[in-house]
Design a protein around this motif. Structure first.
Motif, PDB file in Angstrom:
ATOM      1  N   LEU A 188     -41.261  71.870  45.913  1.00 34.02           N
ATOM      2  CA  LEU A 188     -41.367  73.099  46.735  1.00 34.02           C
ATOM      3  C   LEU A 188     -42.573  73.332  47.072  1.00 34.02           C
ATOM      4  O   LEU A 188     -43.586  73.593  46.353  1.00 34.02           O
ATOM      5  CB  LEU A 188     -40.850  74.196  45.627  1.00 34.02           C
ATOM      6  CG  LEU A 188     -39.533  74.697  45.200  1.00 34.02           C
ATOM      7  CD1 LEU A 188     -39.361  75.644  44.612  1.00 34.02           C
ATOM      8  CD2 LEU A 188     -38.541  74.278  46.362  1.00 34.02           C
ATOM      9  N   ALA A 220     -44.147  75.754  38.808  1.00 33.59           N
ATOM     10  CA  ALA A 220     -43.413  75.454  37.795  1.00 33.59           C
ATOM     11  C   ALA A 220     -42.485  74.505  38.048  1.00 33.59           C
ATOM     12  O   ALA A 220     -42.456  73.968  39.166  1.00 33.59           O
ATOM     13  CB  ALA A 220     -42.508  76.772  37.569  1.00 33.59           C
ATOM     14  N   ILE A 276     -38.437  72.854  37.203  1.00 29.57           N
ATOM     15  CA  ILE A 276     -37.243  72.992  36.739  1.00 29.57           C
ATOM     16  C   ILE A 276     -36.471  71.551  36.633  1.00 29.57           C
ATOM     17  O   ILE A 276     -36.603  71.178  37.636  1.00 29.57           O
ATOM     18  CB  ILE A 276     -36.243  74.078  37.474  1.00 29.57           C
ATOM     19  CG1 ILE A 276     -36.651  75.440  37.329  1.00 29.57           C
ATOM     20  CG2 ILE A 276     -34.682  74.114  36.770  1.00 29.57           C
ATOM     21  CD1 ILE A 276     -35.834  76.222  38.078  1.00 29.57           C
ATOM     22  N   GLU A 277     -35.932  70.984  35.595  1.00 30.72           N
ATOM     23  CA  GLU A 277     -35.609  69.851  35.562  1.00 30.72           C
ATOM     24  C   GLU A 277     -34.367  69.568  34.691  1.00 30.72           C
ATOM     25  O   GLU A 277     -34.149  70.355  33.504  1.00 30.72           O
ATOM     26  CB  GLU A 277     -36.624  68.511  34.906  1.00 30.72           C
ATOM     27  CG  GLU A 277     -36.415  67.169  35.177  1.00 30.72           C
ATOM     28  CD  GLU A 277     -37.536  66.425  34.948  1.00 30.72           C
ATOM     29  OE1 GLU A 277     -38.683  66.785  34.750  1.00 30.72           O
ATOM     30  OE2 GLU A 277     -37.140  65.185  34.558  1.00 30.72           O
ATOM     31  N   LYS A 293     -35.086  67.352  39.751  1.00 35.51           N
ATOM     32  CA  LYS A 293     -36.237  68.153  39.276  1.00 35.51           C
ATOM     33  C   LYS A 293     -36.510  68.851  40.469  1.00 35.51           C
ATOM     34  O   LYS A 293     -36.517  68.349  41.709  1.00 35.51           O
ATOM     35  CB  LYS A 293     -37.503  67.079  38.984  1.00 35.51           C
ATOM     36  CG  LYS A 293     -38.769  67.815  38.605  1.00 35.51           C
ATOM     37  CD  LYS A 293     -39.848  66.779  38.286  1.00 35.51           C
ATOM     38  CE  LYS A 293     -40.315  66.208  39.417  1.00 35.51           C
ATOM     39  NZ  LYS A 293     -41.779  65.745  39.208  1.00 35.51           N
ATOM     40  N   ILE A 294     -36.813  70.115  40.330  1.00 37.63           N
ATOM     41  CA  ILE A 294     -37.655  70.966  41.179  1.00 37.63           C
ATOM     42  C   ILE A 294     -38.890  71.284  40.883  1.00 37.63           C
ATOM     43  O   ILE A 294     -38.783  72.050  39.652  1.00 37.63           O
ATOM     44  CB  ILE A 294     -36.771  72.298  41.686  1.00 37.63           C
ATOM     45  CG1 ILE A 294     -35.332  71.893  42.124  1.00 37.63           C
ATOM     46  CG2 ILE A 294     -37.377  73.207  42.447  1.00 37.63           C
ATOM     47  CD1 ILE A 294     -34.358  73.055  42.637  1.00 37.63           C
ATOM     48  N   GLU A 295     -39.841  71.024  41.650  1.00 37.33           N
ATOM     49  CA  GLU A 295     -41.196  71.285  41.220  1.00 37.33           C
ATOM     50  C   GLU A 295     -42.180  72.175  42.090  1.00 37.33           C
ATOM     51  O   GLU A 295     -42.103  71.695  43.287  1.00 37.33           O
ATOM     52  CB  GLU A 295     -41.749  70.269  40.503  1.00 37.33           C
ATOM     53  CG  GLU A 295     -43.228  70.543  39.831  1.00 37.33           C
ATOM     54  CD  GLU A 295     -43.748  69.457  39.099  1.00 37.33           C
ATOM     55  OE1 GLU A 295     -43.075  68.477  38.610  1.00 37.33           O
ATOM     56  OE2 GLU A 295     -44.674  69.645  38.384  1.00 37.33           O
TER      57      GLU A 295
END
Lengths: 339, 339
Positions: free
Chosen positions: B244, A271, A273-274, B272-274
């Protein structure tokens, strides 16, 4: 007749909810503009969740408000006196007036608003202003919603959330809104066309999400963070997208909350998250304003404002954003439109 | 001469570090393939952090291993007997053999590996296998590194991390690696060309990051999560990207850790974390293998393996991934290459 400039100056960093005693009320002479500057008389002052962040000591995407300074805020006003060729007395403008009646600003800091359109003036502090842009780009640019996907919106009856959900419907999503009262939930379903709603004050969010989103959650537009973000993260689908617009649950706390317990799901579900800030999209404002305006005129987008009378009420009114009592975009009426 | 198939079967869900007693050692007859199936004799078994997740009760991106079943794992082996026209006895293949000597698999579950190239066989369980793909797409596809940007890599001396840092250098980044011993740090700087390193066991990560990344952090390739993720989040630049890949710090814990305390920075910094899973990129494997192979042959990419002898050592050897004692890609040698 007020001939003075009334101001709220921030004098201490609020702890938890905002108190009137965190501010000093001062009445000082109305300033005069120099060459290239404009004096603006504020009609409407926008109260936004981000204001609360600016009161804290730590800088965020904008610097913290310096103690002793007038509180920062976006306003809609009328040009009282112009020393710049781009603006004339009587022009309607949007700018950072702050929590006061009048401000002198460099002309470059003002946005001219067209007058005389069949649109309420407050629309420009909301749907066709920073609120609409936030909803438009935060949803479309970050999450790319596709027809048939499940979209969950928190603070869904808030200014941004209510637009996000409606754009989600326009794009063919199944939209679930989370809000803080039965009245708000009713409004979301009956007036705005949300498919389902959850009253987070009386219902168990994680359980209700499970019941209402049998196919899992593809998109989450997050205005609050905290436990609701966690409940959503526990139920995301593969390749879910989470647009971080606000983390209200953490704004008033005295020490940082931990991040979501279900954070590992971001990995497990591939997924995203931004976070985003509406100011990153100002150069693309035209596209959003055009689309939002079209949908508004076509009746596909509704927008509600919650107008509180009087600048003197700003410090307490802002808490309405955090206790769930506001109904639509929160705005302070500083002067009558016809003044 | 072993004529039996030796197996490790998972019999209880490990709590914390893996214990031998979480598995049962069983010796059973070597299975025979039916039409369309292939019998594979395992030469090398790959031990990966994800194995630990599969031992837990909760399904992740792959289902949990069922209690009583042979432990799941990726292996490199030789075709012993083929009942499918695509494979012949003696072919080198990669597939999910699991923690055992032999497995019968449907032909579609095998990847044929070219033989006779001047590349060590273990390279295919690493640089040119799932490890290399993980590093390649997890860095390039998720974070789009640009020349001059600051890239931080955790578990930098691990199989994936060491490749990520080297690709970062190839792309012109300033690369800081975090690892668990001075020896590893020395290897990263002197052999692999990392610009700087941090020994997280003896140094304060947040402080050292501040000193080593004066321009802030643009990209973080995260293999560990936990406190190191938090230290990085506290220092990210606007528009930072976090890939990630793993959250090792949380794999062995008995109850979920909270997410990062600096999580709100994702919002504040428009970051952004992806998460991603290498299996999402298998259809694009060719591009990565070609590039990685080219860099390897040109001497721009080095790859180290940590080979532990004997299938019987698998349950304890896997803990090396979590106590920081492995030096390069962890592999169990099940049979000699020439057997």
């Amino acid at each position: 007749m007020t001939q003075l400039n009334r101001q709220w100056r921030l004098t201490s960093r609020p702890v938890g909810m905002v108190k009137k005693s965190d501010f000093e009320w001062r009445e000082s002479p109305i300033p005069t503009p120099n060459q290239g500057e404009v004096l603006v008389k504020q009609i409407y002052l926008s109260l936004d969740p981000a204001n609360r962040i600016w009161m804290n000591e730590q800088d965020s995407y904008m610097p913290a408000v310096v103690l002793g300074d007038v509180m920062r805020g976006i306003g809609l006003g009328i040009v009282s006196e112009s020393k710049d060729s781009h603006f004339s007395q009587g022009d309607l403008v949007q700018c950072m007036v702050g929590w006061q009646d009048y401000a002198v600003l460099p002309a470059g800091a003002l946005t001219l608003i067209p007058k005389g359109l069949p649109i309420p003036m407050t629309t420009y502090l909301g749907l066709l202003g920073h609120i609409g842009l936030t909803a438009y780009y935060g949803l479309l640019d970050i999450t790319h919603p596709k027809e048939g996907e499940t979209l969950v919106v928190s603070a869904a009856a808030g200014a941004v959330g209510s637009i996000v959900g409606q754009i989600g419907k326009i794009k063919g999503c199944y939209v679930v809104g989370i809000a803080g009262s039965d009245e708000k939930c009713k409004w979301l379903k009956e007036e705005l066309g949300f498919d389902a709603t959850i009253n987070y004050k009386t219902e168990k969010v994680a359980e209700r999400l499970k019941a209402l989103c049998p196919k899992g959650i593809d998109i989450y537009f997050d205005n609050v963070g905290g436990e609701i973000l966690d409940a959503v993260l526990g139920q995301i689908n593969k390749k879910a997208r989470i647009s971080l617009c606000g983390l209200i649950a953490g704004y008033n706390v005295e020490r940082p909350n931990p991040g979501p317990y279900y954070f590992p799901n971001v990995l497990v579900k591939s997924a995203k998250i931004e976070g985003f800030i509406v100011t990153d999209y100002l150069h693309r404002a035209e596209e959003a304003v055009k689309e939002l305006g079209k949908w508004f005129i076509e009746g596909k987008l509704k927008f509600r404002v919650d107008v509180v009378d009087g600048l003197e009420n700003a410090p307490l009114a802002i808490n309405k954003l955090f206790d769930g009592s506001n109904q639509g975009k929160l705005i302070i009426k500083v002067f009558e439109e016809t003044d």
